[in-house]
Design an enzyme around this catalytic site. Structure first.
Site, PDB file in Angstrom:
ATOM      1  CG  ASP A   1      53.683  66.780 109.468  1.00 28.61           C
ATOM      2  OD1 ASP A   1      54.640  65.751 110.101  1.00 28.61           O
ATOM      3  OD2 ASP A   1      54.811  66.716 109.237  1.00 28.61           O
TER       4      ASP A   1
ATOM      5  CG  HIS B   1      61.869  67.412 108.452  1.00 31.36           C
ATOM      6  ND1 HIS B   1      61.305  66.306 107.913  1.00 31.36           N
ATOM      7  CD2 HIS B   1      63.451  66.954 108.703  1.00 31.36           C
ATOM      8  CE1 HIS B   1      61.681  65.983 107.269  1.00 31.36           C
ATOM      9  NE2 HIS B   1      62.665  65.790 108.235  1.00 31.36           N
TER      10      HIS B   1
ATOM     11  CG  HIS C   1      56.759  67.163 100.428  1.00 31.00           C
ATOM     12  ND1 HIS C   1      58.105  66.557  99.178  1.00 31.00           N
ATOM     13  CD2 HIS C   1      56.323  66.733 100.745  1.00 31.00           C
ATOM     14  CE1 HIS C   1      58.718  65.670  99.940  1.00 31.00           C
ATOM     15  NE2 HIS C   1      58.167  65.456 101.153  1.00 31.00           N
TER      16      HIS C   1
HETATM   17  C1  LIG Z   1      57.670  65.118 106.890  1.00 28.21           C
HETATM   18  C2  LIG Z   1      57.691  66.454 106.456  1.00 28.21           C
HETATM   19  O1  LIG Z   1      58.650  66.696 106.607  1.00 28.21           O
HETATM   20  S1  LIG Z   1      56.453  67.405 105.016  1.00 28.21           S
HETATM   21  C3  LIG Z   1      57.217  68.551 105.497  1.00 28.21           C
HETATM   22  C4  LIG Z   1      56.657  69.568 106.247  1.00 28.21           C
HETATM   23  N1  LIG Z   1      56.860  70.710 106.401  1.00 28.21           N
HETATM   24  C5  LIG Z   1      55.819  72.189 106.300  1.00 28.21           C
HETATM   25  O2  LIG Z   1      54.485  71.428 106.096  1.00 28.21           O
HETATM   26  C6  LIG Z   1      55.982  73.447 106.642  1.00 28.21           C
HETATM   27  C7  LIG Z   1      55.229  74.102 105.520  1.00 28.21           C
HETATM   28  N2  LIG Z   1      55.472  73.686 104.501  1.00 28.21           N
HETATM   29  C8  LIG Z   1      56.835  74.467 104.045  1.00 28.21           C
HETATM   30  O3  LIG Z   1      57.758  75.402 104.962  1.00 28.21           O
HETATM   31  C9  LIG Z   1      57.414  73.957 102.601  1.00 28.21           C
HETATM   32  O4  LIG Z   1      56.437  73.461 101.228  1.00 28.21           O
HETATM   33  C10 LIG Z   1      58.682  72.670 102.407  1.00 28.21           C
HETATM   34  C11 LIG Z   1      59.620  73.458 103.189  1.00 28.21           C
HETATM   35  C12 LIG Z   1      57.592  71.371 103.002  1.00 28.21           C
HETATM   36  C13 LIG Z   1      59.299  72.730 101.187  1.00 28.21           C
HETATM   37  O5  LIG Z   1      60.181  74.077 101.294  1.00 28.21           O
HETATM   38  P1  LIG Z   1      60.431  74.325  99.560  1.00 28.21           P
HETATM   39  O6  LIG Z   1      60.650  73.279  98.446  1.00 28.21           O
HETATM   40  O7  LIG Z   1      60.487  75.770  99.814  1.00 28.21           O
HETATM   41  O8  LIG Z   1      58.808  74.214  98.615  1.00 28.21           O
HETATM   42  P2  LIG Z   1      57.899  75.426  97.510  1.00 28.21           P
HETATM   43  O9  LIG Z   1      59.708  74.733  96.310  1.00 28.21           O
HETATM   44  O10 LIG Z   1      57.622  74.288  97.008  1.00 28.21           O
HETATM   45  O11 LIG Z   1      57.811  76.391  97.379  1.00 28.21           O
HETATM   46  C14 LIG Z   1      57.299  77.371  96.851  1.00 28.21           C
HETATM   47  C15 LIG Z   1      56.187  78.899  96.786  1.00 28.21           C
HETATM   48  O12 LIG Z   1      54.965  78.572  97.531  1.00 28.21           O
HETATM   49  C16 LIG Z   1      55.684  78.918  99.000  1.00 28.21           C
HETATM   50  N3  LIG Z   1      54.609  77.433 100.158  1.00 28.21           N
HETATM   51  C17 LIG Z   1      55.216  76.090 100.120  1.00 28.21           C
HETATM   52  N4  LIG Z   1      54.545  75.426 101.305  1.00 28.21           N
HETATM   53  C18 LIG Z   1      53.677  77.277 101.596  1.00 28.21           C
HETATM   54  C19 LIG Z   1      52.548  77.298 102.986  1.00 28.21           C
HETATM   55  N5  LIG Z   1      52.942  75.899 103.608  1.00 28.21           N
HETATM   56  N6  LIG Z   1      52.392  78.235 103.171  1.00 28.21           N
HETATM   57  C20 LIG Z   1      52.340  79.117 102.598  1.00 28.21           C
HETATM   58  N7  LIG Z   1      53.659  79.282 101.672  1.00 28.21           N
HETATM   59  C21 LIG Z   1      54.167  77.791 101.301  1.00 28.21           C
HETATM   60  C22 LIG Z   1      56.943  78.927  99.829  1.00 28.21           C
HETATM   61  O13 LIG Z   1      56.955  80.200 100.287  1.00 28.21           O
HETATM   62  C23 LIG Z   1      57.298  79.465  97.515  1.00 28.21           C
HETATM   63  O14 LIG Z   1      56.736  80.771  97.937  1.00 28.21           O
HETATM   64  P3  LIG Z   1      57.367  81.971  96.995  1.00 28.21           P
HETATM   65  O15 LIG Z   1      58.134  81.506  95.693  1.00 28.21           O
HETATM   66  O16 LIG Z   1      56.715  82.549  97.327  1.00 28.21           O
HETATM   67  O17 LIG Z   1      59.008  81.961  98.073  1.00 28.21           O
HETATM   68  O1  LIG Z   2      60.669  64.578 102.084  1.00 28.79           O
HETATM   69  C1  LIG Z   2      60.939  65.295 102.883  1.00 28.79           C
HETATM   70  O2  LIG Z   2      61.387  66.863 102.620  1.00 28.79           O
HETATM   71  C2  LIG Z   2      60.160  65.362 103.770  1.00 28.79           C
HETATM   72  C3  LIG Z   2      58.910  64.472 104.284  1.00 28.79           C
HETATM   73  O3  LIG Z   2      58.153  64.769 103.909  1.00 28.79           O
HETATM   74  C4  LIG Z   2      59.523  63.475 104.820  1.00 28.79           C
HETATM   75  O4  LIG Z   2      60.791  63.563 105.674  1.00 28.79           O
HETATM   76  O5  LIG Z   2      58.620  62.116 105.707  1.00 28.79           O
END
Ligand SMILES: CC(=O)SCCNC(=O)CCNC(=O)[C@H](O)C(C)(C)COP(=O)(O)OP(=O)(O)OC[C@H]1O[C@@H](n2cnc3c(N)ncnc32)[C@H](O)[C@@H]1OP(=O)(O)O
Ligand SMILES: O=C([O-])CC(=O)C(=O)O
Length: 374
Positions: free
Chosen positions: A310, A220, A259
């Protein structure tokens, strides 16, 4: 195209109502109370947007002036809170400091009635930057800073306390934009934490303290720090590409990408990316920004994963001389508005949030007397 939402993590399940924001309804859009994020980031100061989120309408000039003036009077820290901050070690994570600071404030200035909810929120909005900078400057530089500057905007005041001098207009503007982009995002994990806590009729400080803990994780808000830790290891775009290809081959998660809701792009990215580019020019950077752009290209080409809010925040904050470990606390300074508004919304139409679980444990069995257990 909207993302197909289903599966674990409550994905796609409507867990309540909100009038505060829409996220990804067209695959990539974000609105706060009906206003598009791009327009807000282009035309407003952060305090205007905080007012919009917390009080329901955009302020006129006089309302904005008096809101900013009011927040300015609320920046001071009680001595008991300063004493606690001074005891937290230098190697603590600032998110933990902020979590403790918020909790301590709740002991000293407890919300005893929901009628105080706007007041306690304004107080937190005004003094969270003070908590972060007071601890940071005391533990790192050994100085007890004055947390009451004449600077009238939250982001610029934060930079002034951190660096000891008034920031440039460019930096002030970037802070407004950054805080606007981070302010609110529907039922993300930290906001949902705050709403669950609110649904027990708990106090605002408890809701926010819990939310800070949820935002801290690298999946997050902590992703902006994790993204910085990664990009600063790359000394050129080609180096970045080579390392990222290796990370992808090893199936590592790359922070700052992807996301839970958006399917095509995160609308906050193109905005902060533009500002990061401006800042790169301002500091004469020839590595970090091109490296970040290459990371973006590789992730899209290889995985169709896009930068979330981010990723380019990492380089933008770095260009403004902000230490990496303060990146997520800045997110808190902003998201507090969204959390508090959601707490208020939850309180206004509450039923305790208590979902059900699918049981996967043992069938019913009897307790063997202790002497007979193996
Ligand atoms: C302000 C915020 O909070 S924005 C989010 C900030 N977080 C990050 O940047 C962390 C990296 N990103 C992630 O971990 C994820 O994309 C999340 C937590 C944001 C969303 O998670 P989910 O909804 O479960 O992602 P989603 O369903 O789109 O994932 C699809 C596939 O892509 C992969 N994937 C998604 N994001 C990433 C990533 N950043 N790097 C590598 N692989 C990824 C997942 O592992 C998944 O693979 P799988 O089907 O083999 O398991
Ligand atoms: O909506 C989400 O899951 C994460 C995010 O981008 C935020 O909190 O800004």
């Amino acid at each position: 195209m909207a993302k197909q939402l289903s599966g674990a993590g409550l994905r796609g399940q409507v867990a309540g109502k909100t009038a505060l924001s829409t996220v990804g309804q067209t695959g990539s859009g974000l609105t706060y109370r009906g206003y598009d994020i791009k327009e807000l980031a282009n035309k407003c100061q952060f305090e205007e947007v905080a007012y919009l989120i917390l009080k329901g309408k955009l302020p006129n000039q006089q309302e904005l002036d008096s809101y900013k003036a009011k927040l300015q009077t609320l920046r001071g820290l009680p001595q008991e809170l300063k004493d606690v901050l001074e005891r937290i070690p230098k190697d603590a994570h600032p998110m933990d400091v902020l979590r403790t600071g918020c909790s301590m404030l709740g002991n000293l200035e407890t919300e005893t009635s929901f009628e105080q909810q706007q007041e306690v929120t304004d107080r937190m909005l005004a003094c969270f930057p003070s908590i972060i900078c007071y601890w940071y400057r005391y533990s790192h530089d050994g100085v007890r800073i004055d947390v009451e500057t004449d600077n009238d905007s939250i982001g610029s005041h934060f930079l002034q306390m951190l660096h000891g001098n008034k920031p440039s207009e460019l930096h002030e503007q970037v802070m407004h934009v950054s805080l606007i982009l981070y302010a609110e995002h529907e039922f993300n994990a930290s906001t949902f934490t705050a709403r669950v806590c609110a649904s027990t009729l708990s106090d605002m400080h408890s809701c926010v303290t819990g939310a800070i803990g949820s935002l801290r994780g690298p999946l997050h808000g902590g992703a902006n720090e994790a993204a910085m830790d990664m990009i600063e290891k790359f000394n050129s775009p080609d180096h970045a590409e080579e390392e990222m290809m290796g990370m992808l081959a090893r199936k590592e998660k790359i922070m700052g990408f992807g996301h839970a809701i958006y399917s095509e792009s995160d609308p906050r990215n193109e905005i902060i990316k533009q500002w990061s580019e401006k800042l790169a020019k301002d500091v004469g950077d020839e590595v970090l920004y091109p490296v970040s752009v290459r990371c973006e290209e590789v992730m899209w080409r290889e995985k169709k994963l896009f930068c979330n809010a981010d990723f380019f925040h990492a380089s933008a904050y770095n260009f403004m001389g902000i230490p990496t470990k303060l990146f997520t606390p800045i997110f808190v300074m902003s998201r507090l508005t969204g959390w508090a508004a959601h707490v208020m919304e939850q309180r206004a139409d509450n039923r305790i949030i208590r979902p059900s679980a699918e049981y996967t444990g043992e069938d019913l069995r009897t307790v063997t007397p202790i002497a007979e257990r193996g």
